[in-house]
Design a protein around this motif. Sequence first.
Motif, PDB file in Angstrom:
ATOM      1  N   VAL A   6      34.299  36.403  31.823  1.00 19.12           N
ATOM      2  CA  VAL A   6      34.754  35.164  31.185  1.00 19.12           C
ATOM      3  C   VAL A   6      35.099  35.429  29.725  1.00 19.12           C
ATOM      4  CG1 VAL A   6      34.041  32.852  30.446  1.00 19.12           C
ATOM      5  CG2 VAL A   6      33.519  33.627  32.758  1.00 19.12           C
ATOM      6  N   ALA A   7      34.313  36.277  29.068  1.00 17.83           N
ATOM      7  CA  ALA A   7      34.504  36.540  27.636  1.00 17.83           C
ATOM      8  C   ALA A   7      35.755  37.368  27.343  1.00 17.83           C
ATOM      9  CB  ALA A   7      33.277  37.241  27.067  1.00 17.83           C
ATOM     10  N   LEU A  51      43.106  30.127  31.861  1.00 12.23           N
ATOM     11  CA  LEU A  51      43.016  29.938  33.303  1.00 12.23           C
ATOM     12  C   LEU A  51      42.195  31.042  33.959  1.00 12.23           C
ATOM     13  CD1 LEU A  51      46.670  28.766  34.013  1.00 12.23           C
ATOM     14  CD2 LEU A  51      44.582  27.369  34.168  1.00 12.23           C
ATOM     15  N   ILE A  52      42.344  32.270  33.480  1.00 11.73           N
ATOM     16  CA  ILE A  52      41.571  33.389  34.028  1.00 11.73           C
ATOM     17  C   ILE A  52      40.087  33.175  33.760  1.00 11.73           C
ATOM     18  CG2 ILE A  52      41.090  35.865  33.785  1.00 11.73           C
ATOM     19  CD1 ILE A  52      44.195  36.131  33.214  1.00 11.73           C
ATOM     20  N   ALA A  53      39.743  32.852  32.518  1.00 13.92           N
ATOM     21  CA  ALA A  53      38.337  32.615  32.173  1.00 13.92           C
ATOM     22  C   ALA A  53      37.770  31.452  32.985  1.00 13.92           C
ATOM     23  CB  ALA A  53      38.200  32.338  30.679  1.00 13.92           C
ATOM     24  N   ALA A  54      38.548  30.394  33.142  1.00  9.91           N
ATOM     25  CA  ALA A  54      38.087  29.243  33.920  1.00  9.91           C
ATOM     26  C   ALA A  54      37.905  29.610  35.390  1.00  9.91           C
ATOM     27  CB  ALA A  54      39.077  28.089  33.777  1.00  9.91           C
ATOM     28  N   GLY A  55      38.834  30.387  35.918  1.00  4.42           N
ATOM     29  CA  GLY A  55      38.730  30.799  37.317  1.00  4.42           C
ATOM     30  C   GLY A  55      37.498  31.644  37.580  1.00  4.42           C
ATOM     31  N   VAL A  56      37.192  32.538  36.655  1.00  5.85           N
ATOM     32  CA  VAL A  56      35.994  33.372  36.810  1.00  5.85           C
ATOM     33  C   VAL A  56      34.741  32.520  36.643  1.00  5.85           C
ATOM     34  CG1 VAL A  56      34.699  35.315  35.854  1.00  5.85           C
ATOM     35  CG2 VAL A  56      37.181  35.492  36.111  1.00  5.85           C
ATOM     36  N   ALA A  57      34.747  31.636  35.649  1.00  7.55           N
ATOM     37  CA  ALA A  57      33.580  30.790  35.394  1.00  7.55           C
ATOM     38  C   ALA A  57      33.298  29.849  36.572  1.00  7.55           C
ATOM     39  CB  ALA A  57      33.788  29.986  34.114  1.00  7.55           C
ATOM     40  N   LEU A  58      34.341  29.345  37.202  1.00 11.42           N
ATOM     41  CA  LEU A  58      34.169  28.465  38.359  1.00 11.42           C
ATOM     42  C   LEU A  58      33.532  29.212  39.523  1.00 11.42           C
ATOM     43  CD1 LEU A  58      34.614  25.600  39.333  1.00 11.42           C
ATOM     44  CD2 LEU A  58      36.916  26.264  40.031  1.00 11.42           C
ATOM     45  N   HIS A  59      33.862  30.486  39.635  1.00  7.31           N
ATOM     46  CA  HIS A  59      33.222  31.423  40.570  1.00  7.31           C
ATOM     47  C   HIS A  59      33.304  30.981  42.030  1.00  7.31           C
ATOM     48  CE1 HIS A  59      30.367  34.591  41.789  1.00  7.31           C
ATOM     49  NE2 HIS A  59      30.793  35.165  40.681  1.00  7.31           N
ATOM     50  N   ARG A  60      34.441  30.461  42.418  1.00  7.03           N
ATOM     51  CA  ARG A  60      34.731  30.142  43.813  1.00  7.03           C
ATOM     52  C   ARG A  60      35.688  31.217  44.334  1.00  7.03           C
ATOM     53  NH1 ARG A  60      31.008  27.047  43.142  1.00  7.03           N
ATOM     54  NH2 ARG A  60      31.148  24.796  42.991  1.00  7.03           N
ATOM     55  N   THR A  61      35.719  31.402  45.620  1.00  7.89           N
ATOM     56  CA  THR A  61      36.592  32.429  46.189  1.00  7.89           C
ATOM     57  C   THR A  61      38.037  32.212  45.759  1.00  7.89           C
ATOM     58  OG1 THR A  61      35.117  32.664  48.084  1.00  7.89           O
ATOM     59  CG2 THR A  61      37.361  33.510  48.339  1.00  7.89           C
ATOM     60  N   TRP A  62      38.519  30.996  45.881  1.00  9.23           N
ATOM     61  CA  TRP A  62      39.912  30.701  45.531  1.00  9.23           C
ATOM     62  C   TRP A  62      40.168  30.868  44.034  1.00  9.23           C
ATOM     63  CZ3 TRP A  62      41.134  27.024  42.012  1.00  9.23           C
ATOM     64  CH2 TRP A  62      40.176  26.044  41.728  1.00  9.23           C
ATOM     65  N   LEU A  70      46.441  36.175  38.331  1.00  9.86           N
ATOM     66  CA  LEU A  70      46.905  35.967  36.953  1.00  9.86           C
ATOM     67  C   LEU A  70      46.712  37.227  36.109  1.00  9.86           C
ATOM     68  CD1 LEU A  70      45.678  32.328  36.283  1.00  9.86           C
ATOM     69  CD2 LEU A  70      48.032  33.108  36.648  1.00  9.86           C
ATOM     70  N   CYS A  71      45.606  37.918  36.299  1.00  8.48           N
ATOM     71  CA  CYS A  71      45.389  39.189  35.587  1.00  8.48           C
ATOM     72  C   CYS A  71      46.459  40.212  35.960  1.00  8.48           C
ATOM     73  CB  CYS A  71      44.009  39.764  35.904  1.00  8.48           C
ATOM     74  SG  CYS A  71      42.635  38.937  35.121  1.00  8.48           S
ATOM     75  N   LEU A  72      46.790  40.265  37.233  1.00 11.75           N
ATOM     76  CA  LEU A  72      47.844  41.178  37.682  1.00 11.75           C
ATOM     77  C   LEU A  72      49.187  40.811  37.054  1.00 11.75           C
ATOM     78  CD1 LEU A  72      46.848  41.562  41.427  1.00 11.75           C
ATOM     79  CD2 LEU A  72      46.859  43.383  39.694  1.00 11.75           C
ATOM     80  N   LEU A  73      49.466  39.526  36.925  1.00 14.94           N
ATOM     81  CA  LEU A  73      50.697  39.094  36.267  1.00 14.94           C
ATOM     82  C   LEU A  73      50.711  39.498  34.793  1.00 14.94           C
ATOM     83  CD1 LEU A  73      51.185  35.542  37.803  1.00 14.94           C
ATOM     84  CD2 LEU A  73      52.574  37.588  38.235  1.00 14.94           C
ATOM     85  N   ALA A 134      40.018  44.546  35.268  1.00 14.71           N
ATOM     86  CA  ALA A 134      38.892  45.278  35.866  1.00 14.71           C
ATOM     87  C   ALA A 134      37.657  44.395  36.028  1.00 14.71           C
ATOM     88  CB  ALA A 134      38.565  46.510  35.031  1.00 14.71           C
ATOM     89  N   THR A 135      37.299  43.652  34.986  1.00 14.64           N
ATOM     90  CA  THR A 135      36.104  42.808  35.081  1.00 14.64           C
ATOM     91  C   THR A 135      36.306  41.673  36.080  1.00 14.64           C
ATOM     92  OG1 THR A 135      36.780  41.516  33.135  1.00 14.64           O
ATOM     93  CG2 THR A 135      35.260  43.356  32.763  1.00 14.64           C
ATOM     94  N   THR A 136      37.514  41.138  36.136  1.00 16.88           N
ATOM     95  CA  THR A 136      37.789  40.071  37.096  1.00 16.88           C
ATOM     96  C   THR A 136      37.703  40.598  38.529  1.00 16.88           C
ATOM     97  OG1 THR A 136      39.174  38.922  35.494  1.00 16.88           O
ATOM     98  CG2 THR A 136      39.484  38.333  37.801  1.00 16.88           C
ATOM     99  N   ILE A 137      38.232  41.786  38.759  1.00 18.42           N
ATOM    100  CA  ILE A 137      38.142  42.395  40.092  1.00 18.42           C
ATOM    101  C   ILE A 137      36.692  42.657  40.478  1.00 18.42           C
ATOM    102  CG2 ILE A 137      38.651  44.500  41.406  1.00 18.42           C
ATOM    103  CD1 ILE A 137      41.422  44.500  40.079  1.00 18.42           C
ATOM    104  N   VAL A 138      35.911  43.186  39.542  1.00 21.32           N
ATOM    105  CA  VAL A 138      34.500  43.468  39.839  1.00 21.32           C
ATOM    106  C   VAL A 138      33.768  42.188  40.220  1.00 21.32           C
ATOM    107  CG1 VAL A 138      32.310  44.196  38.820  1.00 21.32           C
ATOM    108  CG2 VAL A 138      34.339  45.589  38.497  1.00 21.32           C
ATOM    109  N   VAL A 139      33.974  41.125  39.448  1.00 23.09           N
ATOM    110  CA  VAL A 139      33.309  39.850  39.764  1.00 23.09           C
ATOM    111  C   VAL A 139      33.804  39.316  41.108  1.00 23.09           C
ATOM    112  CG1 VAL A 139      33.097  37.436  39.049  1.00 23.09           C
ATOM    113  CG2 VAL A 139      32.796  39.256  37.371  1.00 23.09           C
TER     114      VAL A 139
END
Length: 143
Positions: A6-7, A51-62, A70-73, A134-139
């Motif tokens: 998230v950070a 949006l990336i930080a929010a998506g990770v923080a929400l921590h749902r599959t979708w 978004l990270c890939l973009l 990388a961190t988003t993929i790991v999470v």
Amino acid sequence: MTAVAVAVPLVWLAWLVLIDWVPMFPLNDLSGANVKGRALAAVINYPFPLLIAAGVALHRTWSLAAATVLCLLVMTGHVRSWWLPYFGTATDEQRELYRREYSRTWKVLPTAGRAVVIDVQHMVMGVLSLLMLATTIVVTLTA
């Protein structure tokens, strides 16, 4: 790891805001960039890390899948904007933008024979983009 994932996008955003708006020559050169163009770029780019930080923080599959996309973009945009032109695929528009806004900024890569050379401010963006991915993929994989 979720807190880091998230950070990192927020650090990415802070770095982007800093280099977009705070004159720090030779790290950045804001003399050739118009405010309207920077504002438009901000409207386009700034939502991505939020949006990336929010998506990770929400921590749902979708939301994790969306954050990863978004990270890939972001990473694709960085490679397309800097690394491909550095290796010789620069368009006339990229060359002109580089000449106007980045030709006087600090670089560590060889410049001889290059129409576009990635500068330090954008190398940092690349490292942060890679770390964000990388961190988003790991999470995502450990969710």
